[in-house]
Motif scaffolding. Sequence first.
Motif, PDB file in Angstrom:
ATOM      1  N   MET A   8      60.941  37.608 -31.966  1.00 29.82           N
ATOM      2  CA  MET A   8      60.170  37.820 -30.741  1.00 29.82           C
ATOM      3  C   MET A   8      59.808  36.485 -30.119  1.00 29.82           C
ATOM      4  O   MET A   8      59.233  35.619 -30.769  1.00 29.82           O
ATOM      5  CB  MET A   8      58.882  38.587 -31.060  1.00 29.82           C
ATOM      6  CG  MET A   8      57.893  38.576 -29.918  1.00 29.82           C
ATOM      7  SD  MET A   8      56.471  39.672 -30.139  1.00 29.82           S
ATOM      8  CE  MET A   8      56.109  39.496 -31.840  1.00 29.82           C
ATOM      9  N   GLU A   9      60.179  36.321 -28.839  1.00 31.05           N
ATOM     10  CA  GLU A   9      59.763  35.145 -28.076  1.00 31.05           C
ATOM     11  C   GLU A   9      58.677  35.591 -27.107  1.00 31.05           C
ATOM     12  O   GLU A   9      58.837  36.599 -26.418  1.00 31.05           O
ATOM     13  CB  GLU A   9      60.949  34.566 -27.292  1.00 31.05           C
ATOM     14  CG  GLU A   9      60.549  33.411 -26.370  1.00 31.05           C
ATOM     15  CD  GLU A   9      61.720  32.846 -25.571  1.00 31.05           C
ATOM     16  OE1 GLU A   9      62.484  32.045 -26.148  1.00 31.05           O
ATOM     17  OE2 GLU A   9      61.892  33.219 -24.393  1.00 31.05           O
ATOM     18  N   VAL A  10      57.574  34.851 -27.091  1.00 33.84           N
ATOM     19  CA  VAL A  10      56.488  35.178 -26.168  1.00 33.84           C
ATOM     20  C   VAL A  10      56.362  34.083 -25.129  1.00 33.84           C
ATOM     21  O   VAL A  10      56.310  32.892 -25.470  1.00 33.84           O
ATOM     22  CB  VAL A  10      55.143  35.361 -26.928  1.00 33.84           C
ATOM     23  CG1 VAL A  10      54.020  35.710 -25.957  1.00 33.84           C
ATOM     24  CG2 VAL A  10      55.277  36.448 -27.989  1.00 33.84           C
ATOM     25  N   CYS A  11      56.349  34.472 -23.843  1.00 36.46           N
ATOM     26  CA  CYS A  11      56.150  33.476 -22.795  1.00 36.46           C
ATOM     27  C   CYS A  11      54.647  33.293 -22.592  1.00 36.46           C
ATOM     28  O   CYS A  11      53.905  34.278 -22.514  1.00 36.46           O
ATOM     29  CB  CYS A  11      56.839  33.872 -21.495  1.00 36.46           C
ATOM     30  SG  CYS A  11      56.431  35.500 -20.879  1.00 36.46           S
ATOM     31  N   GLY A  24      50.123  36.186 -34.025  1.00 27.90           N
ATOM     32  CA  GLY A  24      50.592  37.568 -34.000  1.00 27.90           C
ATOM     33  C   GLY A  24      51.969  37.767 -34.598  1.00 27.90           C
ATOM     34  O   GLY A  24      52.434  38.895 -34.718  1.00 27.90           O
ATOM     35  N   GLY A  25      52.654  36.674 -34.916  1.00 32.04           N
ATOM     36  CA  GLY A  25      53.958  36.786 -35.569  1.00 32.04           C
ATOM     37  C   GLY A  25      55.165  36.515 -34.703  1.00 32.04           C
ATOM     38  O   GLY A  25      56.289  36.844 -35.072  1.00 32.04           O
ATOM     39  N   ALA A  26      54.948  35.903 -33.537  1.00 33.14           N
ATOM     40  CA  ALA A  26      56.101  35.537 -32.703  1.00 33.14           C
ATOM     41  C   ALA A  26      56.948  34.488 -33.425  1.00 33.14           C
ATOM     42  O   ALA A  26      56.429  33.719 -34.238  1.00 33.14           O
ATOM     43  CB  ALA A  26      55.625  34.991 -31.355  1.00 33.14           C
ATOM     44  N   GLY A  27      58.236  34.458 -33.104  1.00 32.27           N
ATOM     45  CA  GLY A  27      59.126  33.482 -33.727  1.00 32.27           C
ATOM     46  C   GLY A  27      59.350  32.253 -32.872  1.00 32.27           C
ATOM     47  O   GLY A  27      59.821  31.222 -33.343  1.00 32.27           O
ATOM     48  N   ARG A  28      58.994  32.362 -31.577  1.00 28.64           N
ATOM     49  CA  ARG A  28      59.222  31.257 -30.646  1.00 28.64           C
ATOM     50  C   ARG A  28      58.313  31.460 -29.444  1.00 28.64           C
ATOM     51  O   ARG A  28      57.976  32.587 -29.080  1.00 28.64           O
ATOM     52  CB  ARG A  28      60.680  31.271 -30.180  1.00 28.64           C
ATOM     53  CG  ARG A  28      61.060  30.116 -29.249  1.00 28.64           C
ATOM     54  CD  ARG A  28      62.433  30.315 -28.586  1.00 28.64           C
ATOM     55  NE  ARG A  28      63.473  30.656 -29.529  1.00 28.64           N
ATOM     56  CZ  ARG A  28      64.213  31.743 -29.484  1.00 28.64           C
ATOM     57  NH1 ARG A  28      64.047  32.633 -28.515  1.00 28.64           N
ATOM     58  NH2 ARG A  28      65.138  31.974 -30.389  1.00 28.64           N
ATOM     59  N   ILE A  56      55.276  27.428 -34.688  1.00 26.85           N
ATOM     60  CA  ILE A  56      56.580  27.962 -34.301  1.00 26.85           C
ATOM     61  C   ILE A  56      57.206  27.106 -33.187  1.00 26.85           C
ATOM     62  O   ILE A  56      56.503  26.354 -32.515  1.00 26.85           O
ATOM     63  CB  ILE A  56      56.468  29.440 -33.843  1.00 26.85           C
ATOM     64  CG1 ILE A  56      55.460  29.592 -32.693  1.00 26.85           C
ATOM     65  CG2 ILE A  56      56.097  30.334 -35.017  1.00 26.85           C
ATOM     66  CD1 ILE A  56      55.328  31.023 -32.168  1.00 26.85           C
ATOM     67  N   PRO A  57      58.534  27.195 -33.020  1.00 27.93           N
ATOM     68  CA  PRO A  57      59.206  26.388 -31.991  1.00 27.93           C
ATOM     69  C   PRO A  57      58.689  26.680 -30.580  1.00 27.93           C
ATOM     70  O   PRO A  57      58.388  27.838 -30.254  1.00 27.93           O
ATOM     71  CB  PRO A  57      60.672  26.786 -32.110  1.00 27.93           C
ATOM     72  CG  PRO A  57      60.822  27.372 -33.472  1.00 27.93           C
ATOM     73  CD  PRO A  57      59.499  27.987 -33.818  1.00 27.93           C
ATOM     74  N   VAL A  58      58.601  25.613 -29.786  1.00 22.87           N
ATOM     75  CA  VAL A  58      58.142  25.728 -28.401  1.00 22.87           C
ATOM     76  C   VAL A  58      59.282  25.311 -27.465  1.00 22.87           C
ATOM     77  O   VAL A  58      59.708  24.152 -27.469  1.00 22.87           O
ATOM     78  CB  VAL A  58      56.904  24.828 -28.155  1.00 22.87           C
ATOM     79  CG1 VAL A  58      56.468  24.903 -26.689  1.00 22.87           C
ATOM     80  CG2 VAL A  58      55.748  25.232 -29.074  1.00 22.87           C
ATOM     81  N   TYR A  59      59.785  26.279 -26.712  1.00 19.85           N
ATOM     82  CA  TYR A  59      60.822  26.004 -25.706  1.00 19.85           C
ATOM     83  C   TYR A  59      60.111  25.855 -24.358  1.00 19.85           C
ATOM     84  O   TYR A  59      59.301  26.702 -23.993  1.00 19.85           O
ATOM     85  CB  TYR A  59      61.837  27.152 -25.631  1.00 19.85           C
ATOM     86  CG  TYR A  59      62.923  27.096 -26.684  1.00 19.85           C
ATOM     87  CD1 TYR A  59      62.634  26.751 -28.016  1.00 19.85           C
ATOM     88  CD2 TYR A  59      64.255  27.395 -26.370  1.00 19.85           C
ATOM     89  CE1 TYR A  59      63.644  26.710 -28.975  1.00 19.85           C
ATOM     90  CE2 TYR A  59      65.260  27.359 -27.328  1.00 19.85           C
ATOM     91  CZ  TYR A  59      64.949  27.014 -28.627  1.00 19.85           C
ATOM     92  OH  TYR A  59      65.947  26.982 -29.573  1.00 19.85           O
ATOM     93  N   VAL A  60      60.444  24.802 -23.641  1.00 22.60           N
ATOM     94  CA  VAL A  60      59.723  24.486 -22.402  1.00 22.60           C
ATOM     95  C   VAL A  60      60.539  24.826 -21.160  1.00 22.60           C
ATOM     96  O   VAL A  60      61.714  24.457 -21.048  1.00 22.60           O
ATOM     97  CB  VAL A  60      59.324  22.993 -22.385  1.00 22.60           C
ATOM     98  CG1 VAL A  60      58.604  22.638 -21.089  1.00 22.60           C
ATOM     99  CG2 VAL A  60      58.438  22.655 -23.587  1.00 22.60           C
TER     100      VAL A  60
END
Length: 252
Positions: A8-11, A24-28, A56-60
């Motif tokens: 799960m990726e959360v924005c 909450g358990g997001a993966g990214r 967790i990894p942070v994509y920008v």
Amino acid sequence: MMSEGFLMEVCVDSVESAIAADRGGAGRIELCSSLLEGGITPSVGLLQVVKQYVRIPVYVMIRPRGGDFLYTDREVEVMRKDIELMKAHGADGLVLGALTEDGRVDAELCMELLAACRPLPVTFHRAFDMVHDPAVALEMLISLGFERVLTSGLDSSALEGLPLIKRLVEQAKGRIVIMPGGGISERNLQRILEGSSVQEFHCSARSTKDSAMKFRNSSVNMGASLSASEYSQKVADVTKVRTLNAIAKNIV
């Protein structure tokens, strides 16, 4: 990946939301500013503080403004600078996209931006939902070297676009990750995951939080009159993130 279950990726557009996603358990995390505009490039300050609080990894997001994905040379200069800055300040990946005026992936510009992003992985964002021919666009993204594409299946939501998302997964054959996003909630996640054989999904898991302001001036609006109330904000909700995660975990 199959045995690992779904990612799960959360924005998010705030530190509070990033922490909720992580807990909450997001993966990214996909980090942006101004999710009301669909997400634009966040500040370096936001990235730095988020990186202090999450594991967790942070994509920008690299998107200089809201609106379309046809960029001027000056806007591209800004995007290149932002890529440099985000890389220097701990981004784990980047998220971007650009189109030509006739609705194709702007291969030349994407190639240039991808080169600037290296060695970080890059997601092509929902500019994909504005392309003229998704099958052709997908092949282009694969040949350019994008790690994944975020899409609602060119429709108003991922649920509406499910038939196309399913076709894209079949076309991709594992060469690129297809990540559905757009209106994903507790109510439709199971149908989307079961109906598309994807491995990842994207959501905002937000609820509305009232402002802590006691004194309020209701006659002033900071943005356009269509914008959200000055005295409420949408924040990722750890309970919603957990619920979405639980739904995903229960799917065999």
